[in-house]
Each structure stands twice: as C-alpha cells, then as structure tokens.
Design an enzyme around this catalytic site. Sequence first.
Site, PDB file in Angstrom:
ATOM      1  N   GLY A  40       0.793  -1.219   0.000  1.00  0.00           N
ATOM      2  CA  GLY A  40       0.000   0.000   0.000  1.00  0.00           C
ATOM      3  C   GLY A  40       0.826   1.270   0.000  1.00  0.00           C
ATOM      4  N   ARG A  72      -5.644  -0.386  -3.883  1.00  0.00           N
ATOM      5  CA  ARG A  72      -4.737   0.653  -3.394  1.00  0.00           C
ATOM      6  C   ARG A  72      -3.290   0.464  -3.842  1.00  0.00           C
ATOM      7  NH1 ARG A  72      -5.756  -3.239   0.000  1.00  0.00           N
ATOM      8  NH2 ARG A  72      -4.148  -4.144   1.341  1.00  0.00           N
ATOM      9  N   CYS A 175      13.587   5.338  19.059  1.00  0.00           N
ATOM     10  CA  CYS A 175      13.329   6.418  20.023  1.00  0.00           C
ATOM     11  C   CYS A 175      11.854   6.802  20.022  1.00  0.00           C
ATOM     12  CB  CYS A 175      14.152   7.656  19.682  1.00  0.00           C
ATOM     13  SG  CYS A 175      15.936   7.489  19.863  1.00  0.00           S
ATOM     14  N   CYS A 189      -5.422  -3.854   7.939  1.00  0.00           N
ATOM     15  CA  CYS A 189      -6.240  -3.326   6.850  1.00  0.00           C
ATOM     16  C   CYS A 189      -7.404  -4.262   6.541  1.00  0.00           C
ATOM     17  CB  CYS A 189      -5.383  -3.136   5.601  1.00  0.00           C
ATOM     18  SG  CYS A 189      -4.182  -1.800   5.727  1.00  0.00           S
ATOM     19  N   CYS A 250      17.885   4.724  24.516  1.00  0.00           N
ATOM     20  CA  CYS A 250      17.508   3.910  23.368  1.00  0.00           C
ATOM     21  C   CYS A 250      18.617   2.934  23.035  1.00  0.00           C
ATOM     22  CB  CYS A 250      17.219   4.812  22.165  1.00  0.00           C
ATOM     23  SG  CYS A 250      16.909   3.924  20.630  1.00  0.00           S
TER      24      CYS A 250
END
Length: 257
Positions: A40, A72, A175, A189, A250
């Site tokens: 998509g 799509r 992060c 979807c 992180c």
Amino acid sequence: MTLSADRLDRFARHIVLPEVGGAGQVALAQAHVVLIGCGGIGSPALQYLAGAGIGRLTLVDDDVVDASNLQRQTIFTPADIGRSKAEAAADWVRRFDPVLDARAVAGRVGGHNAAQVIESATVVIDGCDNFATRLLVSDTCVRQGIPLTTAAIGRFQGQVANFAGHLPGQSCYRCFVGDAFDAEDCDTCAADGVLGAMVGMVGTFAAMAAMRVILEGHAALGDPQWGKLYLLDGLTPSLRTMRIVRDEACRGCSAAA
C-alpha cells in the site's frame, strides 16, 4: 555524471525548479533507494521514486499480489495476482523507465540478511506492516550510517518521518516507538479497512521525504528535517507535526553513538 539529452528532456520539469536544478537531478540519478514493502505505501512511493529518476531501486517484499490489493496498490494489475510483489514491482519499473536499475528481493528482511539488503543505500524507505521488521531495519540503518524514511497508515491516519540515528544528537525510529512488539490484537487493513487514496497520500509523502534526504547538500529542497514526524489526518483533513527527540536510553541509537 552528466545527463544525456533524452534524460534532460525527461526531467526538464525538475531541472527548471531552482530548488532541484541540474545538480539535484544528478543526485537523484545517482541515488540508491531500498524500499521495504511494495504494498500500500510502497506502491505509490515507488511510482514517484521511479518518476523522479532514482537510479537504483532495491525492492523488498515477501508477499504475493492478491485481488484485494488492487484497490490501493496501484502498480499491480489482475495479471499480477499470485506473483511475487517484489518481482512484479521490479518489472513495473523496467517497463516505466528501462534506464533505472531495479532489483527484486522476494523475501522477508531478517537478522540474517538485513545488512546485505540495505548495503550501499542512500536512504531506506520502510513501509512494512510489522514492528519487528521496522525496528530491525531501523537498528540496521543506525549501525550502517544510512538514513531512514518511515511511513505508516491506520485507517485515515498516516505518519511519515526521516530519522538519522547514526548522527550526533539525532533520534531513530526506536526512540519514537520504544521496544514495540506485534500484539495479536493489532489493527489490520483486512479487519479495519483502508481507503486507497489515503494510502496514496502517505506513500507519495514518503517519496517526497526520501528525496529531501537524497538532495541534502545538492539542492535547496534538501532539508531532511530529521526527527520531525508528520501526522496526516485524512478525515479532517489536516497535517500536524511533532518532534521526536533522542532517547538517551535507546538501545538502537544511543549505544551506537
């Protein structure tokens, strides 16, 4: 690198823009974009990357084309149903512009191949549908010093951002989402639906964001806007932004720094 007469003619509308110019078009022609996911988001992004003359495209997807994709995923036709998305996408590029180098990787990105798949990329665009792959791609980009454009969509909400966690003081995708995981009750979807035009908005926005990265230092358009997350609302419609700052704890970018 110089552009041939036919390439100058093809990209004349780019070159005449002061924000791109001849130097910018050459940068686009010399760029290597790795596209994670040809569905998509990847499908409309690919159309405008190829249209911009990105010289080398690595197209990664482990899925096959399904009839439900055609609403799509605009590069595919009914004749592609059952084919590898990556291979069908590479064939589309070759038909659209034979000068471009399109390589298909018909498989999933994992710890065993991520470094090889994105090697030598100018920028990686990630439009895949799971956190595990997104975080793996982000961490690999940080380790290899490669910028990342990330794009996602859920119903009428889209997100696009450029990350450069390998640069001092800049955040990475981890992060933003932390140590996210793919829960069994995640929206899909198939269950929630998705409007094709909304996916197109996010995909083309991602292509534009990636071109900003490529043009950095070559053209006035080249402001990557690192760590600036764009939130698109297709219902209102509206666009707002938020800044993603580096998480000093992180494990994706702070350790690398």
